[in-house]
Design a protein around this motif. Structure first.
Motif, PDB file in Angstrom:
ATOM      1  N   LEU A  90       0.918  -1.375  -0.081  1.00 14.40           N
ATOM      2  CA  LEU A  90       0.079  -0.250   0.107  1.00 14.40           C
ATOM      3  C   LEU A  90       0.762   1.206   0.048  1.00 14.40           C
ATOM      4  O   LEU A  90       0.379   2.360   0.081  1.00 14.40           O
ATOM      5  CB  LEU A  90      -0.940   0.054   1.182  1.00 14.40           C
ATOM      6  N   ILE A  91       2.200   0.956  -0.113  1.00 13.58           N
ATOM      7  CA  ILE A  91       3.111   2.065  -0.006  1.00 13.58           C
ATOM      8  C   ILE A  91       2.798   2.869   1.347  1.00 13.58           C
ATOM      9  O   ILE A  91       2.900   4.438   1.193  1.00 13.58           O
ATOM     10  CB  ILE A  91       3.000   2.933  -1.150  1.00 13.58           C
ATOM     11  N   LEU A  92       2.656   2.434   2.528  1.00 14.73           N
ATOM     12  CA  LEU A  92       2.552   3.170   3.689  1.00 14.73           C
ATOM     13  C   LEU A  92       3.884   2.929   4.546  1.00 14.73           C
ATOM     14  O   LEU A  92       4.657   2.119   4.428  1.00 14.73           O
ATOM     15  CB  LEU A  92       1.508   2.408   4.604  1.00 14.73           C
ATOM     16  N   CYS A  93       4.234   4.202   4.965  1.00 14.23           N
ATOM     17  CA  CYS A  93       5.510   4.280   5.897  1.00 14.23           C
ATOM     18  C   CYS A  93       5.267   3.136   7.159  1.00 14.23           C
ATOM     19  O   CYS A  93       4.163   3.237   7.770  1.00 14.23           O
ATOM     20  CB  CYS A  93       5.589   5.671   6.535  1.00 14.23           C
ATOM     21  N   LYS A  94       6.448   2.424   7.427  1.00 17.43           N
ATOM     22  CA  LYS A  94       6.436   1.660   8.332  1.00 17.43           C
ATOM     23  C   LYS A  94       6.183   2.025   9.914  1.00 17.43           C
ATOM     24  O   LYS A  94       5.789   1.740  10.771  1.00 17.43           O
ATOM     25  CB  LYS A  94       7.657   0.952   8.473  1.00 17.43           C
ATOM     26  N   PHE A  95       6.344   3.592  10.122  1.00 17.01           N
ATOM     27  CA  PHE A  95       6.313   4.148  11.363  1.00 17.01           C
ATOM     28  C   PHE A  95       4.739   4.398  11.683  1.00 17.01           C
ATOM     29  O   PHE A  95       4.432   4.839  12.705  1.00 17.01           O
ATOM     30  CB  PHE A  95       6.888   5.732  11.248  1.00 17.01           C
ATOM     31  N   LEU A  96       3.906   4.043  10.763  1.00 15.93           N
ATOM     32  CA  LEU A  96       2.241   3.787  11.032  1.00 15.93           C
ATOM     33  C   LEU A  96       2.172   2.647  11.713  1.00 15.93           C
ATOM     34  O   LEU A  96       0.974   2.452  11.967  1.00 15.93           O
ATOM     35  CB  LEU A  96       1.644   4.098   9.613  1.00 15.93           C
ATOM     36  N   SER A 101      -5.374   1.237  14.915  1.00 17.43           N
ATOM     37  CA  SER A 101      -5.536   0.143  16.001  1.00 17.43           C
ATOM     38  C   SER A 101      -6.494  -0.986  15.516  1.00 17.43           C
ATOM     39  O   SER A 101      -6.343  -2.093  15.991  1.00 17.43           O
ATOM     40  CB  SER A 101      -7.036   0.969  16.892  1.00 17.43           C
ATOM     41  N   ASP A 102      -7.026  -0.918  14.243  1.00 14.51           N
ATOM     42  CA  ASP A 102      -7.832  -2.180  13.424  1.00 14.51           C
ATOM     43  C   ASP A 102      -6.951  -2.115  12.093  1.00 14.51           C
ATOM     44  O   ASP A 102      -7.428  -1.617  11.302  1.00 14.51           O
ATOM     45  CB  ASP A 102      -9.129  -2.178  13.405  1.00 14.51           C
ATOM     46  N   PHE A 103      -5.558  -2.578  12.066  1.00  9.40           N
ATOM     47  CA  PHE A 103      -4.920  -2.394  11.009  1.00  9.40           C
ATOM     48  C   PHE A 103      -5.713  -2.835   9.410  1.00  9.40           C
ATOM     49  O   PHE A 103      -5.565  -1.938   8.648  1.00  9.40           O
ATOM     50  CB  PHE A 103      -3.319  -3.364  11.081  1.00  9.40           C
ATOM     51  N   TYR A 104      -6.271  -4.014   9.408  1.00 11.76           N
ATOM     52  CA  TYR A 104      -6.698  -4.435   8.201  1.00 11.76           C
ATOM     53  C   TYR A 104      -8.103  -3.696   7.775  1.00 11.76           C
ATOM     54  O   TYR A 104      -8.318  -3.167   6.644  1.00 11.76           O
ATOM     55  CB  TYR A 104      -6.752  -5.913   8.131  1.00 11.76           C
TER      56      TYR A 104
END
Length: 189
Positions: A90-96, A101-104
């Motif tokens: 998803l090209i999201l930063c790993k710092f997220l 709280s409900d990742f998926y």
């Protein structure tokens, strides 16, 4: 030159001391003291990559005993690896990692907002599992073997000098890796 290549050039069994997995150097996490992360390093498609397995998060939580990984630790390692695979896709930063709280479910919501696709949390979780399995299949096709899902000997059967409770045995790592393969459905490899 990587430590693996250097050890191969030097010979004389020096590979046992090379701090690498599958040719990728181990980052700044001591596998004996963070044993869920040790499993993540051992089974990682790229080798010892803390960005493909965030299992150190589990080791720093109250979910596991970081100095004594059990078979229960495996599911936590898998969960962090799946989340990392989806974050990358998803090209999201790993710092997220710790923000959602409900990742998926929240990832599905973001993807729907950006693309208009009607995706569910369950579909994204299955996608993450497929990504990890596909990476594994590519590695096997490239000639890697399940025997490479390990750590260098220097991290096994010897406790940390300043932390004698932090010791990871070859047998324990082999059990963890076998359980990881079983939970992933990779037992025929």
């Amino acid at each position: 030159m990587s430590s693996r290549r250097a050890a191969e050039a030097i010979g004389h069994g020096s590979i046992a001391f090379a701090p690498q997995v599958k040719g990728l150097e181990i980052p700044g996490y001591e596998p004996r003291g963070l044993q869920t992360m040790a499993l993540g390093f051992a089974v990682g498609a790229r080798g010892a990559d803390h960005n493909r397995s965030g299992a150190y998060e589990v080791d720093f939580s109250d979910k596991v005993d970081r100095r004594n990984a059990t078979l229960d630790s495996v599911k936590h390692a898998i969960e962090t690896e799946d989340r990392a695979a989806l974050m990358d896709s998803l090209i999201l930063c790993k710092f997220l990692r710790g923000v959602l709280s409900d990742f998926y479910a929240e990832s599905a919501q973001m993807l729907r907002a950006v693309t208009g696709w009607d995706v569910t949390a369950e579909e994204l979780h299955e996608t993450a599992r497929r990504i990890v399995t596909t990476k594994r299949q590519v590695n096997l096709l490239a000639g890697w073997t399940p025997a490479e899902d390990t750590l260098p000997e220097r991290f096994l059967n010897t406790p940390l000098p300043n932390d004698p409770d932090a010791m990871l045995s070859r047998d324990r790592l082999d059990e963890l890796v076998a359980e990881y393969h079983r939970q992933r459905g990779w037992t025929n490899q």
